[in-house]
Scaffold this active site. Structure first.
Site, PDB file in Angstrom:
ATOM      1  N   GLU A 280       0.982  -1.255  -0.017  1.00 10.06           N
ATOM      2  CA  GLU A 280       0.119   0.011  -0.094  1.00 10.06           C
ATOM      3  C   GLU A 280       0.862   1.258   0.045  1.00 10.06           C
ATOM      4  OE1 GLU A 280      -3.923  -0.642   2.219  1.00 10.06           O
ATOM      5  OE2 GLU A 280      -3.221   1.627   3.195  1.00 10.06           O
ATOM      6  N   GLU A 283       2.013   1.731  -3.509  1.00 11.31           N
ATOM      7  CA  GLU A 283       0.836   2.376  -4.253  1.00 11.31           C
ATOM      8  C   GLU A 283       0.831   3.777  -4.083  1.00 11.31           C
ATOM      9  OE1 GLU A 283      -2.913   0.597  -3.475  1.00 11.31           O
ATOM     10  OE2 GLU A 283      -3.878   1.662  -4.909  1.00 11.31           O
ATOM     11  N   CYS A 307      -8.574  -1.597   4.185  1.00 10.12           N
ATOM     12  CA  CYS A 307      -8.278  -2.894   4.862  1.00 10.12           C
ATOM     13  C   CYS A 307      -9.332  -3.092   6.018  1.00 10.12           C
ATOM     14  CB  CYS A 307      -7.207  -2.944   5.843  1.00 10.12           C
ATOM     15  SG  CYS A 307      -6.754  -1.312   6.449  1.00 10.12           S
ATOM     16  N   SER A 327      -7.199   2.237  -2.102  1.00 11.50           N
ATOM     17  CA  SER A 327      -6.075   1.539  -2.328  1.00 11.50           C
ATOM     18  C   SER A 327      -6.458  -0.039  -3.120  1.00 11.50           C
ATOM     19  CB  SER A 327      -5.480   1.227  -0.993  1.00 11.50           C
ATOM     20  OG  SER A 327      -4.423   0.210  -1.370  1.00 11.50           O
ATOM     21  N   LYS A 366     -15.812  -8.756   8.400  1.00 10.48           N
ATOM     22  CA  LYS A 366     -14.468  -9.595   7.994  1.00 10.48           C
ATOM     23  C   LYS A 366     -15.217 -10.841   7.566  1.00 10.48           C
ATOM     24  CE  LYS A 366     -10.723  -7.544   8.276  1.00 10.48           C
ATOM     25  NZ  LYS A 366     -10.085  -6.838   7.134  1.00 10.48           N
ATOM     26  N   GLU A 369     -16.343  -9.944   3.858  1.00 10.39           N
ATOM     27  CA  GLU A 369     -15.125  -9.698   3.281  1.00 10.39           C
ATOM     28  C   GLU A 369     -14.625 -11.093   2.820  1.00 10.39           C
ATOM     29  OE1 GLU A 369     -11.070  -7.192   3.519  1.00 10.39           O
ATOM     30  OE2 GLU A 369     -11.068  -8.642   4.713  1.00 10.39           O
ATOM     31  N   GLU A 374     -14.424 -11.181  -4.942  1.00  6.71           N
ATOM     32  CA  GLU A 374     -12.899 -10.926  -5.628  1.00  6.71           C
ATOM     33  C   GLU A 374     -11.943 -11.655  -4.543  1.00  6.71           C
ATOM     34  OE1 GLU A 374     -15.309  -8.843  -3.974  1.00  6.71           O
ATOM     35  OE2 GLU A 374     -15.596  -7.109  -5.266  1.00  6.71           O
ATOM     36  N   CYS A 523      -9.901  -1.292  14.961  1.00  5.93           N
ATOM     37  CA  CYS A 523     -10.422  -2.674  15.046  1.00  5.93           C
ATOM     38  C   CYS A 523     -10.591  -2.960  16.459  1.00  5.93           C
ATOM     39  CB  CYS A 523      -9.587  -3.644  14.525  1.00  5.93           C
ATOM     40  SG  CYS A 523      -9.499  -3.477  12.745  1.00  5.93           S
TER      41      CYS A 523
HETATM   42 FE1  HC0 Z   1      -8.259  -5.227  11.680  1.00  7.38          FE
HETATM   43 FE2  HC0 Z   1      -6.648  -5.452   9.654  1.00  7.38          FE
HETATM   44  S1  HC0 Z   1      -6.243  -4.208  11.475  1.00  7.38           S
HETATM   45  S2  HC0 Z   1      -8.884  -4.496   9.558  1.00  7.38           S
HETATM   46  O1  HC0 Z   1      -8.497  -3.130  11.911  1.00  7.38           O
HETATM   47  O2  HC0 Z   1      -5.516  -3.443   7.950  1.00  7.38           O
HETATM   48  O3  HC0 Z   1     -10.640  -6.839  11.882  1.00  7.38           O
HETATM   49  O4  HC0 Z   1      -7.563  -6.051  14.396  1.00  7.38           O
HETATM   50  O5  HC0 Z   1      -7.264  -7.677  11.260  1.00  7.38           O
HETATM   51  O6  HC0 Z   1      -7.220  -7.372   7.397  1.00  7.38           O
HETATM   52  O7  HC0 Z   1      -4.099  -6.688  10.105  1.00  7.38           O
HETATM   53  C1  HC0 Z   1      -9.899  -5.975  11.759  1.00  7.38           C
HETATM   54  C2  HC0 Z   1      -7.984  -5.480  13.403  1.00  7.38           C
HETATM   55  C3  HC0 Z   1      -7.322  -6.615  11.100  1.00  7.38           C
HETATM   56  C4  HC0 Z   1      -7.031  -6.713   8.476  1.00  7.38           C
HETATM   57  C5  HC0 Z   1      -4.903  -6.063   9.869  1.00  7.38           C
HETATM   58  C6  HC0 Z   1      -5.968  -4.381   8.567  1.00  7.38           C
END
Ligand code: HC0
Length: 589
Positions: A280, A283, A307, A327, A366, A369, A374, A523
């Site tokens: 990233e 990028e 993310c 990104s 997540k 996701e 994709e 997170c």
């Molecule tokens: Fe997160 Fe992550 S930091 S989104 O906030 O970038 O859920 O803890 O795992 O994928 O590494 C959440 C936390 C993750 C991802 C990482 C990012």
């Protein structure tokens, strides 16, 4: 200051405070249901009623401001009877099938029903006579209307914290219910799957969709090699769900527990967080070169992080014209999944079809996701199952593991090493700080001085934070950046993301790089984290994250030896051919 007495104990508190706040100040607990520290007061459940001397009316403690000389009674016969009736009424409208409920033992209504000894025959069981819906189409969230007590914490969360309003109040009187746009399933409306409503629901009306059975059966299969990755914010919160205080760092115990549960490889999302920074960060530099040097207006700035899957879903719905600004680097979870079933499977000699990839995340989005079309660049589903921090805690309990007495263990190698920069991904501002630590060294060729490693302007819990960094003394290849002021912005919570994007769209703010995390605090305050998650708890988790960073021997992503090895052996170069195939993607409207 206002002086009053609560249960004959004198208390002095700032004007404008509520009776509830005054009572908490002197450690008197008044029960609440619709109240939540993160949200505006609703005062609709009335469980917090108290009595005021000289008045016949009962007052809702969460909504009533203190006044001079007030004498409040929180435990009179009148108060206890009223609360008992309120709880009985709520139970009568609620499918009190507690032993079969996912929230059994963790439900706030159940706790109050037990405290006020709600009997069998208080009121007619109303829920038995009503039709109700259970919506389990979403990959992340289950909405069970039969368990809803209409406190509206979820509605206020979705509106006030996230500016989404996927959940709203529909109908009136006894028909009033928490609904979605045209009562469609959550999967079909603008829900971002962030799970903040799940984290605040006092009952089992909103819960995460659990994949525990699928993971247990993979672990019990002799043919499957089950790989697990753990997100940065799990290690500083898992202990809370297993009886430990907030802010306890349990990385080593978590690794021990995962091994005892039977995972074949215990690896770390932090490894791919470091990798994300390289991809990233490059990028961003590539985009800056195209825009600043080549004047190529097909390349978009500001670049935003990608993310947080709740954020990606939000921008797809609310600002689709800005998708080219997101990104292309996949999130660390998905980079991990793609590498696990290619690079790692090959290294350990396992056929990818025999590998099951599980991730432990603080996040319900997540789960969504991992299900996105994709996210199959290995030729398989890159991440098979996502469990929340809470689900992992439940697995540990089911397995009879005494978590507190576990020894500290180390992650397996090849994809288990990480830097302090990766750990701070779990706090709002962490991705930005990690990226800046690396970008500085790439562009100047000099090491970040130790005293500047901690980039404090991007830290903290303020909803929107900005940092402008003057780029100076660059290497010749970056000469077009000499003297440029890099403008960065960090926001957490989607209502703040909305403000930022509106400012960008209206030309009121100019940035090069924006970090957005869908959840308050980042997170560490994710929808899959232990309940409760309050501002004080988020602060303790955040302190733990930065402490973990300080204790790491490596604190910059580009110094992670396993990441360097991955480039040498497999990826060859950042943004190269293999990276593009496995680690990058495009989001479409
Ligand atoms: Fe997160 Fe992550 S930091 S989104 O906030 O970038 O859920 O803890 O795992 O994928 O590494 C959440 C936390 C993750 C991802 C990482 C990012």
């Amino acid at each position: 200051k206002i002086n009053l007495k609560i249960d004959n104990i004198a208390v002095s508190i700032n004007g404008g405070s509520t009776i509830l706040e005054a009572a908490r100040k002197i450690n008197i607990r008044i029960p609440t249901l619709c109240y939540h520290e993160d949200l505006c007061v609703a005062g609709n459940c009335r469980v917090c009623v108290v009595e005021q001397s000289g008045s016949d009316r009962l007052l809702p403690a969460c909504a009533m401001p203190v006044s001079e000389g007030m004498e409040i009674h929180t435990n009179s016969m009148k108060v206890r009877n009223a609360r008992k009736q309120i709880v009985e009424l709520l139970v009568s409208e609620h499918r009190a099938d507690c032993t079969r409920c996912y929230k059994n033992g963790k439900c706030e209504l159940q706790e109050l029903a037990s405290e006020y000894i709600v009997g069998e025959n208080g009121f007619i069981d109303l829920v038995a006579h009503k039709g109700y819906t259970i919506d389990n189409f979403s990959p992340s969230i289950i909405k069970d209307d039969s368990k809803c007590i209409r406190c509206q914490r979820c509605v206020r969360t979705c509106d006030q914290l996230q500016s989404i309003s996927a959940l709203t109040v529909a109908h009136k009187g006894e028909h009033m219910k928490i609904s979605s746009f045209f009562e469609k399933p959550m999967f079909e409306v603008v829900c971002t799957n962030c799970g903040q409503c799940v984290n605040r629901c006092p009952t089992g009306a909103l819960t995460e969709k659990t994949y525990l059975d699928e993971v247990w059966s993979s672990l019990n299969s002799d043919r499957k090699h089950v790989v697990v990755q753990t997100a940065p914010a799990v290690r500083i919160a898992l202990g809370e769900a297993l009886g430990m205080p907030a802010g306890e760092i349990v990385t080593g115990k978590m690794v021990s527990a995962l091994r005892r549960l039977g995972f074949s490889s215990v690896l770390d999302t932090d490894f791919t967080a470091d990798l994300t920074i390289i991809e990233e960060g490059n990028e961003l530099l590539h985009r800056l070169k195209k825009v600043v040097k080549d004047k190529d207006d097909s390349v978009k700035l500001p670049m935003t992080t990608s993310c947080s899957p709740g954020w990606v879903k939000f921008i797809e719905h609310a600002f689709p014209e800005y998708l080219p600004n997101v990104s292309t680097a996949k999130s660390p979870q998905q980079m991990f999944g793609a590498l696990a079933k290619t690079f790692y499977a090959n290294k350990i000699g396992v056929e990818p079809e025999n590998m099951v990839s599980v991730s432990i995340m603080p996040c319900t989005a997540k789960k969504y996701e991992a299900d996105r079309p994709e996210m199959r660049s290995s030729g398989y589903k890159d991440v098979d199952y996502v469990l929340t921090t809470r689900e992992l805690a439940l697995m540990i309990k089911q397995a009879g593991i005494d978590f507190a007495s576990l020894p500290d263990d180390e992650f397996d190698s090849i994809m288990g090493e990480s830097s302090g920069a990766a750990v701070i991904f779990g706090a709002t501002g962490g991705v930005m700080e990690a990226a800046l630590r690396t970008a500085y060294e790439v562009v100047t060729g000099r090491e970040v001085p130790f005293e500047n490693l901690e980039i404090t302007p991007v830290r903290g819990m303020e909803s929107i934070r900005e940092a402008n960094i003057k780029i100076e003394n660059v290497l010749p290849e970056w000469d077009f950046l000499e003297g440029v002021e890099l403008k960065t912005c960090v926001a957490h919570g989607l209502s703040n993301a909305k403000k930022i994007m509106e400012a960008v769209r209206d030309g009121k703010a100019e940035y090069h790089f924006i970090e957005i995390m869908a959840c308050p605090g980042g997170c560490l305050g994710g929808g899959g984290q232990p309940i409760p998650t309050s501002p004080a708890i988020r602060k303790k988790r955040s302190e733990a994250i930065y402490a973990e960073d300080r204790h790491k021997p490596i604190r910059k992503s580009h110094e992670n030896p396993e990441v360097m090895h991955l480039y040498e052996e497999f990826l060859k170069e950042p943004l190269g051919h293999v990276s593009h195939k496995l680690l990058h993607t495009h989001y479409t409207e």
